[in-house]
Design a protein around this motif. Structure first.
Motif, PDB file in Angstrom:
ATOM      1  N   ILE C  11       2.072   6.722 -10.155  1.00 28.23           N
ATOM      2  CA  ILE C  11       0.848   7.205 -10.812  1.00 28.23           C
ATOM      3  C   ILE C  11      -0.351   6.913  -9.923  1.00 28.23           C
ATOM      4  N   ALA C  12      -0.367   5.696  -9.361  1.00 30.12           N
ATOM      5  CA  ALA C  12      -1.490   5.284  -8.518  1.00 30.12           C
ATOM      6  C   ALA C  12      -1.607   6.174  -7.289  1.00 30.12           C
ATOM      7  N   ASP C  13      -0.461   6.535  -6.717  1.00 32.79           N
ATOM      8  CA  ASP C  13      -0.455   7.404  -5.530  1.00 32.79           C
ATOM      9  C   ASP C  13      -1.294   8.654  -5.754  1.00 32.79           C
ATOM     10  N   LYS C  14      -1.096   9.239  -6.930  1.00 37.83           N
ATOM     11  CA  LYS C  14      -1.784  10.496  -7.232  1.00 37.83           C
ATOM     12  C   LYS C  14      -3.273  10.298  -7.439  1.00 37.83           C
ATOM     13  N   ALA C  15      -3.629   9.114  -7.919  1.00 41.49           N
ATOM     14  CA  ALA C  15      -5.034   8.876  -8.268  1.00 41.49           C
ATOM     15  C   ALA C  15      -5.846   8.368  -7.089  1.00 41.49           C
ATOM     16  N   ARG C  16      -5.181   8.007  -5.996  1.00 42.55           N
ATOM     17  CA  ARG C  16      -5.878   7.344  -4.905  1.00 42.55           C
ATOM     18  C   ARG C  16      -6.979   8.174  -4.291  1.00 42.55           C
ATOM     19  N   ARG C  17      -8.172   7.584  -4.238  1.00 44.18           N
ATOM     20  CA  ARG C  17      -9.293   8.250  -3.573  1.00 44.18           C
ATOM     21  C   ARG C  17      -9.886   7.363  -2.489  1.00 44.18           C
ATOM     22  N   VAL C  18      -9.722   6.036  -2.664  1.00 48.44           N
ATOM     23  CA  VAL C  18     -10.301   5.123  -1.680  1.00 48.44           C
ATOM     24  C   VAL C  18      -9.162   4.426  -0.966  1.00 48.44           C
ATOM     25  N   SER C  19      -9.220   4.399   0.350  1.00 46.59           N
ATOM     26  CA  SER C  19      -8.202   3.627   1.062  1.00 46.59           C
ATOM     27  C   SER C  19      -8.894   2.548   1.874  1.00 46.59           C
ATOM     28  N   SER C  24      -2.545  -1.041   5.283  1.00 44.54           N
ATOM     29  CA  SER C  24      -1.777   0.169   5.020  1.00 44.54           C
ATOM     30  C   SER C  24      -0.284  -0.114   4.821  1.00 44.54           C
ATOM     31  N   ASP C  25       0.174  -1.227   5.384  1.00 45.69           N
ATOM     32  CA  ASP C  25       1.611  -1.502   5.271  1.00 45.69           C
ATOM     33  C   ASP C  25       1.940  -2.351   4.041  1.00 45.69           C
ATOM     34  N   GLY C 130      -5.607  -1.905  -5.161  1.00 41.07           N
ATOM     35  CA  GLY C 130      -5.909  -1.608  -3.766  1.00 41.07           C
ATOM     36  C   GLY C 130      -5.146  -0.385  -3.285  1.00 41.07           C
ATOM     37  N   HIS C 131      -3.957  -0.229  -3.825  1.00 40.07           N
ATOM     38  CA  HIS C 131      -3.102   0.882  -3.393  1.00 40.07           C
ATOM     39  C   HIS C 131      -3.570   2.206  -3.976  1.00 40.07           C
TER      40      HIS C 131
END
Lengths: 481, 251, 415
Positions: C11-19, C24-25, C130-131
Motif C-alpha cells: 500500500i505504501a509503495d503506491k502512496a509514496r511521494r517523498v523519497s 534506499s536499501d 519513510g518508505h
C-alpha cells in the motif's frame, strides 16, 4: 564475567581449606547435567512418593519449553544448566577446635554485626558445647511448637511425615508453569522448609532458620511452603545477616505462602549472599520466586533487606484473592560495586476491598545497578481496592544507577491507586551538617541511610532490625570517596 | 581563643575572603556584620570546614591549634559549633538519636565512656527548656517538618547539648519573629560563660539588642573594614551599609 | 500469502511521494520488522496488530475536504492544510514571513532531510513511513527569528479504509522561536489509518511550542511518532490533547543533547465509547543542568482503555537534572481500564527526579457538595472532570488552542 561455577567452587574450596575446613569425599553426588533420569534419581534418593515425582517431571517438561527471562534490568552471563550437578549430599565440615582457627575477617564482620560469641562459633562451625545446647534448645522449641500442633520441619521430612498437607498446597501459589526458574526449581528442588500453623493458633515465637539444625545443605534449589490455617498467625524469618559464602553460583528458590481466612503471615528476609568481588568476579545469582495467596480477611507481609548476591531477580508478591485481604511489601535493597538488583513486588487485587502497601527503598553505590520493578493489578472484580506505593532511590555515587519500573493496571473504577517515587543523591549538606556536629563521615552516612530506610527496618522483628542496620553500614562501607 | 590572620578563601575560582584578621578571646561576644555578598556566611563556613571553599592563604589558630588543618568533625570535637543559617533536614533520623551520636563521637574522641541513657535524657530535659523546645520536637526527625523558628531553636538546643567553646551563629536571626528571636537570644546568653566565645554573624542590628556584643566588625568585600563597640551596630543601622560603601570608595 | 507487513508495504509503495527519508536499501530492514505483540515491552498494553491486519487498501479521496469545523475562530496566523498527507495550497493560507519557510516536504532538499532526529527512534512505523511517505510539511525558522504568528497545520484524512503516512519536519535554528499547532482530523465516520511522523530539531537557544489536537472520528486509527532533538539552552514544549479516534498510539521521544534546556510535556486524554489511547513518552537527558516537567491527565469512561507509559532517562554524567513526571487518571465506568507505567531510569547521581501516578474516581464529597447545591449529577461530574484536567489546560498558552479545547471538552460531554 568468565568466572565459571567450577572456578568459584575451587575458589571457595581453597578458602575453606584456608579456614581449616576439610571437605569430605564427594561420594554421593549425581553427575552434572539435567534430564529425566537425574530427576528420577533425586526423587528416588529422597524416597519420594509417585505424585511428587510426577510433579517434578511435569515441571521439567515445562522448563524445557521455557526461555530464560530477559526483561529484567540485569546483565550477566547465563548459567550453563547442563554443567550443574543437581544432587549432592551435604558436605561434612571438619569441626574446628576454637575460634582462633576461623578467618579473622569473618569474625570481625560478625563482631560488628553484634552476633554473640556463641552464635559466632555456631555459624563458623566451631565444636563447642553450645552446639549441643543448640540442639537441645531447638528440640525444646520443637516440643513447645508440637504442643500447639505447629509443624515446622525440613521439606523432605514434611513429604514423609505430612504428605497430605504438602500435596494439597505444593505448587498452588507458584505453579510449575509460572516462570523459567520456578519450573526449574519444581523439577529439581532438593530441600527446604515446611511450616503449618493450625487453625486459631498464634505461633508464640519467630520461626527462624537459626533454630533449625536438620535443614543443613538445602542446596541451591530451596523450596519453602508456609501454610497458615484459618485465624492463625506466624512470623517467619529467613536468612542471616552474617556473610554467607556459598559454593553454588545459581540460586533458584521458590517460596509459597498460603494465608487462609483471617490468618496472618509475616515473612522477613535478610539476604547477604556472596556478592562477588570488587571487579564483579563471582558472586551468587539469586533468582527467586516468592508469592503468597491471601484468602478472606487475611494478611501477608513481606519484609526484605537485600544486600548480597551479584545478581538479584526477586519479586515477593501477594495474590489478594479473598475479600478484605491485605498485602504488604517492605524492601531495602542495597547494591555496591558491580552488583545488580531487579527487585520489587506484584500485588494482584482480585477480592473486594483488598488493600496493598508497597514501600521500597533502593540504595545504589559503587558501579551497581538497582531497579525497582513492581506490578499493581486491580482486576475487574476488585471493588474498592486500594494501593499505595512509595519507591525511593538513593544514589551514593555517580557511577551507579537507580531505576523505577512500576506497572499499574486497573480495570475497576472504584479503585484508588497512588504511586510515588523519588530519586535523589545522598545530600552533601546532610553529611556536612553531621560532621559539624562531630559525627564522623562513616557514622553520618550510616545515620542518614538508616534514617532513609527506617520505614522498612521498623517492620523487621527486633533482633533482626539491629543487625540489619549494621549490615547496611557494612555493605556501604567506603561508598563515598 | 581564636586568631584569624590574613584569611583568604575562594569558591569556584572566585575570591570571597580577601584577608580577614580577627581575634576572639574567651568570654567575648563578637558580631560580624555586613551587606549581602560581603563574605559573612563564607567566613563561618570556612571556620566550620566546609570543603566547597578553598582556603588560599592565611591561618586560623584555635586554642593553640591549626584549625584549618582539622576535618569538620575534629573541629566539632574540639568545641567549634556552627548554628546553620539553613539547618538541614535528615528524614528518618530522630533528633535525639542524632545528638546522642554526636555526643558519643566526641566522647570517644576524648577517650570517654559513652553517655548513659539516664544522663542523656536528663540533659535533654534540662536543655530543651532553655529554648522552650517542645519535647515532641526532640523526638521528631532532625529538622524535618520544623518551622523556620523551630529549626533555629533546635540549633541552639543542639548547641546547649554539645557545650561548645566557640559558637558561630550564622544569621541565626534570619526569618525569626520577635518572640522566637528573644527565645534564641536568651538561650545563647544563658550558655555564655567566661570560658566560651561567641561569634554572631548577622545582617541586621536587631539581634544585637538581645545578644550584646563586646565588639562589632564590619565585613565588606571580603575584608573587615571597621571594628568598634556595640554602638557601631547602631550607627550602621542608622546610616545603612551605603555609609560603609561610600567610605570605602573614598579610601 | 503476503504477510501483514508486506501488505502494508504494498500500500505504501503506491502512496509514496517523498523519497530520501530512509536509505534506499532499507526495504530489507523494513521487512525484517515484526508486527509488535503484547510480548514486546513497548506494546504490552496495546494490540496494534489488530489494526495493522485490517484492510487498508481503500482509496484516499482528495475533494470535498470539510475542514471548516476544525479551524480556529478568527485565526490570525499561518494556515497549512494537508489532505491525505499532501499539502493542499488551495485550502492553505500562509505567507512567507521573513525568516520562516513553509513548503511541501517533496520540495525539501536532501540536506534539509538529513536530521539529527533520525538517530533517535527507529522501528516498524518509522521505517514504513519513510518508505511510503505521502507528503507533509517542511517548516524552517531562521537563526534569531521569532515567528510572529502561530502556524496551524490541519491534517485531514478522507476515504473509507484509507491509509496515509505523512511526515512533518520542523527545524528551529539558533534562537529562533515558533508556535506550531497541529490538528489531526478525518471525515467523521470514515475508517482511516494514519501513520504520522514529526521530526523536531531545536537548535541552540531555540524555542518551539507544539500543541497537538487529535480529533479523528470514531473510526480513526492513528500511530503518531514525534522525535525531538534539543540543543543547548533550548526549550521544547508539547501539549498533547487527545479527544478523538478509535485507536491512538502516541510515541513521543525527546532527546536533550545540550545543557540548560527545558522540556515540557503535557497531555490530556478524554476517552469514551470503545476508544483505546496509548501515550508513550520518553525524555532522554544526555547533558547536565536541564529540567523537564511532565503532566498527563486522563478521564476514562465507558469501555475505553487508557495507557500511559512515561520514561525519564538520565544518562551517566547528566548531573543536576531536575525531572518531574506525573500521571493521573480518573475512571468513570466499571468497564473502563487504565494501564500506567511511569518509569525512571537514572544513571547519574546528583539529580532530583520524581514521578507519581494516581488512579481513582471523582471526589465523592465534592460531587455530593455540588449536588446538594442543586447541580444535576451529570453537570456536577462535568464540572469536576473539567476541574481535574484544568491543571493541564491552564498550561496551554495559545488562546486559540485553549478555547478550542474547552469547546471540544464541552462537546465531548454533550454527545
Amino acid at each position: 564475567m568468565g568466572y565459571t561455577e567450577e572456578e568459584l567452587k575451587q575458589d571457595l574450596e581453597n578458602k575453606e581449606y584456608e579456614f581449616g575446613f576439610v571437605t569430605n569425599v564427594e561420594s554421593d553426588k549425581v553427575a552434572p547435567g539435567l534430564n529425566e533420569e537425574v530427576i528420577r534419581t533425586i526423587s528416588q534418593k529422597k524416597n519420594e512418593p509417585d505424585w511428587l515425582l510426577d510433579f517434578r517431571l511435569k515441571a521439567f517438561k515445562i522448563w524445557q519449553k521455557k526461555a530464560e527471562p530477559e526483561w529484567a534490568h540485569v546483565d550477566y552471563e547465563k548459567p550453563d544448566f547442563q554443567s550443574i550437578s543437581y544432587y549432592s549430599a551435604p558436605k561434612q565440615k571438619k569441626e574446628l577446635k576454637s575460634l582462633d582457627e576461623v578467618d579473622p575477617e569473618i569474625l570481625k564482620t560478625m563482631d560488628r554485626l553484634g552476633i554473640s560469641l556463641e552464635e559466632q562459633k555456631r555459624l563458623s562451625g566451631v565444636a563447642v558445647d553450645f552446639v549441643l545446647d543448640s540442639v537441645s534448645v531447638a528440640t525444646s522449641f520443637k516440643e513447645k511448637l508440637g504442643e500447639l500442633g505447629i509443624i515446622f520441619c525440613s521439606f523432605s521430612e514434611a513429604v514423609q511425615e505430612h504428605p497430605e498437607l504438602v500435596r494439597k498446597y505444593l505448587g498452588t501459589v507458584v505453579p510449575t508453569t509460572d516462570n523459567f526458574y520456578a519450573a526449574l526449581n519444581s523439577a529439581v528442588f532438593t530441600d527446604g522448609s515446611f511450616c503449618y500453623i493450625p487453625k486459631g493458633v498464634r505461633c508464640p515465637m519467630e520461626l527462624s532458620t537459626y533454630f533449625r539444625i536438620n535443614e543443613a545443605g538445602t542446596g541451591q534449589f530451596e523450596r519453602t511452603l508456609v501454610v497458615a490455617d484459618k485465624e492463625s498467625y506466624v512470623s517467619y524469618l529467613e536468612g542471616c545477616t552474617a556473610p554467607q559464602r556459598d559454593e553454588n553460583q545459581l540460586h533458584a528458590a521458590v517460596v509459597e505462602l498460603i494465608a487462609l481466612d483471617d490468618a496472618e503471615i509475616k515473612y522477613s528476609t535478610v539476604q547477604n549472599w556472596y556478592p562477588g568481588d570488587k571487579e564483579g568476579k563471582g558472586g551468587v545469582f539469586n533468582f527467586v520466586t516468592k508469592r503468597g495467596v491471601c484468602h478472606k480477611n487475611s494478611k501477608i507481609s513481606w519484609t526484605q533487606v537485600e544486600t548480597g548476591s551479584a545478581v538479584t531477580w526477586k519479586y515477593p508478591s501477594c495474590i489478594l484473592k479473598g475479600d478484605n485481604s491485605i498485602g504488604e511489601f517492605y524492601s531495602v535493597a542495597v547494591t555496591n560495586n558491580l552488583q545488580q538488583a531487579d527487585t520489587g513486588t506484584k500485588m494482584i487485587h482480585i477480592g473486594r476491598n483488598t488493600s496493598s502497601t508497597i514501600i521500597s527503598k533502593g540504595i545504589s553505590s559503587g558501579k551497581s545497578q538497582n531497579s525497582y520493578r513492581g506490578l499493581v493489578k486491580i482486576a475487574k472484580s476488585a471493588q474498592g481496592a486500594r494501593n499505595f506505593s512509595q519507591c525511593d532511590s538513593l544514589l551514593m555515587t555517580d557511577t551507579s544507577g537507580a531505576h523505577t519500573f512500576p506497572y499499574i493496571e486497573c480495570e475497576n473504577a472504584s479503585a484508588k491507586i497512588e504511586h510515588e517515587a523519588t530519586t535523589s543523591k545522598i545530600g552533601e549538606d546532610q553529611i556536612f551538617y553531621c560532621l559539624q556536629r562531630g559525627i564522623d563521615e562513616e557514622k553520618a552516612i550510616s545515620l542518614i541511610v538508616n534514617g532513609y530506610a527506617k520505614e522498612v527496618l521498623n517492620k523487621l522483628p527486633m533482633e533482626f532490625a539491629v543487625e540489619a542496620q549494621k549490615l547496611l553500614e557494612i555493605s556501604l562501607e567506603g561508598s563515598i570517596g | 581563643m581564636l586568631e584569624i590572620k590574613e584569611l583568604r578563601a575562594e569558591i569556584a575560582g572566585k575570591e570571597i575572603l580577601k584577608g580577614i584578621n580577627l581575634s576572639v578571646g574567651a568570654g567575648e561576644v563578637h558580631a560580624v556584620m555586613g551587606p549581602n555578598g560581603s563574605g559573612k556566611s563564607t567566613l563561618s563556613a570556612v571556620l566550620a570546614g566546609r570543603d566547597d571553599y578553598e582556603v588560599t592563604g592565611g591561618e586560623v589558630v584555635y586554642q593553640g591549634k591549626d584549625l584549618l588543618d582539622m576535618d569538620p568533625e575534629e573541629r566539632a570535637w574540639e568545641g567549634v559549633f556552627l548554628a546553620f543559617q539553613y539547618p538541614v533536614e535528615i528524614p528518618g533520623v530522630s533528633n535525639l538519636n542524632f545528638l546522642k551520636a554526636a555526643i558519643n563521637c566526641k566522647r570517644e574522641h576524648l577517650g570517654q565512656e559513652p553517655i548513659s541513657a539516664k544522663e542523656f535524657l536528663g540533659m535533654v530535659k534540662e536543655k530543651s527548656k532553655l529554648v522552650e523546645l517542645d519535647s515532641k520536637l526532640a523526638n521528631r526527625a532532625v529538622n524535618e517538618g520544623f518551622s523556620g523558628g523551630e529549626k533555629k531553636r533546635n540549633e541552639i538546643f543542639q548547641m546547649a547539648m554539645l557545650e561548645p567553646s566557640l559558637s558561630l551563629l550564622d544569621e541565626t536571626d534570619s526569618g525569626l519573629d520577635i518572640d522566637a528571636l528573644r527565645i534564641v537570644a536568651n538561650g545563647v546568653n544563658t550558655l555564655k560563660s567566661s570560658n566560651t566565645a561567641t561569634v554572631v554573624v548577622t545582617h541586621y542590628q536587631r539581634l544585637l539588642d538581645y545578644i550584646v556584643p563586646d565588639y562589632v566588625h564590619v565585613l565588606f568585600d571580603g575584608r573587615i573594614v571597621k571594628t568598634g563597640g556595640k554602638e557601631l551596630a547602631l550607627e550602621l543601622e542608622e546610616k545603612g551599609y551605603d555609609w560603609i560603601k561610600n567610605e570605602q570608595v573614598e579610601v | 500469502m503476503a504477510s501483514v507487513i508486506e501488505n502494508l508495504v504494498n500500500i505504501a509503495d503506491k502512496a509514496r511521494r517523498v523519497s530520501g527519508l530512509i536509505p534506499s536499501d532499507s526495504l530489507e530492514r523494513l521487512l525484517a520488522n515484526n508486527v509488535p505483540s503484547r510480548f514486546d515491552e513497548e506494546w504490552k498494553y496495546t494490540n496494534v496488530g489488530k489494526v495493522l491486519k485490517q484492510d487498508w487498501t481503500g482509496q484516499a479521496v482528495y475533494d470535498e475536504a470539510n475542514i471548516e469545523r476544525f479551524l480556529f475562530n478568527d485565526f490570525d496566523g499561518h494556515l497549512v492544510v494537508l489532505v491525505n498527507g499532501t499539502l493542499d495550497l488551495s485550502l492553505s493560507s500562509f505567507s512567507q514571513e521573513d525568516g520562516l519557510t513553509i513548503k511541501p516536504l517533496v520540495e525539501a532538499s536532501q540536506e534539509e532531510l538529513a536530521l539529527k532526529t533520525v538517530e533517535i527512534q527507529q522501528g516498524l512505523f518509522i521505517d514504513l513511513n519513510g518508505h511510503g511517505c505521502s507528503g507533509g510539511v517542511f517548516l524552517h525558522v531562521d537563526k534569531g527569528v521569532k515567528v510572529s504568528k502561530p502556524v496551524h497545520i490541519i491534517n485531514f484524512l478522507n476515504g473509507e479504509g484509507s491509509m496515509t503516512q505523512s511526515r512533518n519536519i520542523f527545524v528551529i535554528e539558533s534562537f529562533g522561536q515558533c508556535d506550531v499547532i497541529e490538528t489531526f482530523c478525518n471525515e467523521s465516520g470514515d475508517r482511516t489509518f494514519r501513520n504520522s511522523v514529526a521530526d523536531f530539531v531545536v537548535k541552540d537557544g531555540g524555542q518551539l511550542q507544539y500543541d497537538k489536537v487529535q480529533q479523528d472520528g470514531i473510526a480513526g486509527h492513528h500511530v503518531a511518532t514525534e522525535r525531538v532533538h534539543q540543543s543547548r539552552d533550548s526549550r521544547f514544549g508539547i501539549n498533547s490533547i487527545t479527544l478523538g479516534g478509535k485507536f491512538v498510539r502516541n510515541n513521543l521521544e525527546i532527546v536533550v543533547e545540550g545543557e540548560n534546556c527545558h522540556s515540557e510535556l503535557n497531555g490530556v486524554y478524554l476517552l469514551k465509547g470503545k476508544q483505546h489511547v496509548d501515550n508513550h513518552t520518553k525524555v532522554d537527558h544526555r547533558k547536565a543542568h536541564c529540567t523537564s516537567s511532565e503532566l498527563y491527565k486522563g478521564i476514562i469512561d465507558d469501555q475505553s482503555t487508557g495507557v500511559f507509559n512515561g520514561k525519564v532517562l538520565v544518562r551517566e554524567n547528566a548531573q543536576k537534572i531536575e525531572a518531574y513526571q506525573h500521571n493521573s487518571n480518573v475512571l468513570l465506568s466499571d468497564f473502563a481500564a487504565i494501564n500506567a507505567k511511569p518509569e525512571l531510569e537514572i544513571y547519574a547521581d546528583d539529580v532530583k527526579c520524581s514521578h507519581g501516578s494516581t488512579t481513582g474516581q471523582l471526589d465523592e464529597e465534592a460531587l455530593f457538595y455540588l449536588r446538594s447545591r442543586g447541580i444535576s449529577e451529570s453537570l456536577a461530574k462535568q464540572i469536576l472532570v473539567r476541574a481535574f484536567v484544568s491543571e493541564v489546560i491552564e498550561e496551554i498558552k495559545n488562546l486559540y488552542v485553549k478555547d478550542k479545547v474547552a469547546e471540544l471538552i464541552d462537546k465531548h460531554f454533550s454527545v
